[in-house]
Structures are given as C-alpha cells and as structure tokens.
Design an enzyme around this catalytic site. Structure first.
Site, PDB file in Angstrom:
ATOM      1  CD  GLU A  57      -1.248  -2.210   2.330  1.00  6.77           C
ATOM      2  OE1 GLU A  57      -2.026  -2.737   3.147  1.00  6.77           O
ATOM      3  OE2 GLU A  57      -0.040  -2.519   2.239  1.00  6.77           O
ATOM      4  CB  CYS A  85      -0.534  -2.764   9.169  1.00  3.80           C
ATOM      5  SG  CYS A  85       0.559  -1.585   8.343  1.00  3.80           S
TER       6      CYS A  85
END
Length: 151
Positions: A57, A85
């Site tokens: 990401e 996360c």
C-alpha cells in the site's frame, strides 16, 4: 462487482510477484474510477529494500502521489489483498484515498477492521469508504501457501 474483481486480480498479480521475491505476498493497486486507469501497483518489498515501511500500500501510494505531483490523491480507489495495518491505514487517510477495497481480513495485524480500527478513531481526519471480502479466499490462500512453505 466485476470491476472490483478485475482490479483485485491485478493486486493478486502483485502479491504473486512479491512471493516470487520471497516477500510476504501482499499486493495493492490504485485506480482512478472515473477513467478506469490503473495509477499505481505494487507488492511488498520490505526485505528487498531493507525498509519496514515498504508495504504494498505504501509503495503504491508513493507512486500515485509522485504521478499526481501531490501529497493527496482524493477520488482514487485502493485495492489491497490483505487488510491494511495501522501504518498503511494512516497513510491511506493522509493521502485522502476515497475507497479501500480489501481482499482478506487480518485479525492479527489489521488496522482497519481489526486492532486499532484507525478510521473509527476520533483523531482520524479522513475516513475512506471500506469494502471487504473481494476475492477473500484467493487473497487468503496465497498467504496460507506462502507461510506453509516457510514452515
């Protein structure tokens, strides 16, 4: 839904490429929904780059921001094979990404639907729309196979 499957397939390609580099197989793709253009795509590179922040990401967000010449990329969508996360959830918020589409959920390390649930915190300034479960089994399976081979 067909659009979601198409882009999640691309994220899975990135996850497979990451596995081929002996990285945890997570892939991310950033898309402009107005044109259908893939703006950025990446897989984990934490080991290769010796960088704990080189999650799929994060790398995709960096590419998209570089391409846009801006620190914020509102209106774009992020497809990711595993629930982000807390670090990635924060970066997604700071980048002002509009929608996050998640493949598999992560009850241990996730920061969106599990754990700290970053977008539910009062200090979170931008809350993207979140969808989960797109190609969930395929996204979870690549991780299971990777870690099973490591044991």
């Amino acid at each position: 839904m067909e659009k979601d499957l198409s882009y999640m397939h691309l994220a899975l390609e990135e996850a497979n490429a990451a596995a081929g580099r002996d990285e945890v197989p997570i892939g991310a793709v950033i898309v402009d929904p107005s044109s259908g253009e893939v703006i950025a795509r990446a897989g984990n590179r934490t080991r290769e780059l010796h960088d704990p922040s080189a999650h799929a990401e994060m790398l995709a967000i960096r590419q998209a921001c570089e391409k846009a010449g801006a620190q914020r990329i509102p209106g774009l969508e992020l497809y990711v094979t595993l629930e982000p996360c807390a670090m990635c959830a924060a970066a997604i918020s700071f980048a002002r990404i509009s929608i996050v589409i998640i493949g598999a959920e992560d009850s241990k390390g996730g920061g969106v639907l599990h754990g700290g649930k970053f977008y539910e915190q009062p200090t979170c300034h931008h809350r993207p729309e979140v969808k989960s479960g797109v190609m969930m089994e395929d996204c979870a399976d690549i991780l299971r196979r990777f870690f099973k081979a490591k044991r």
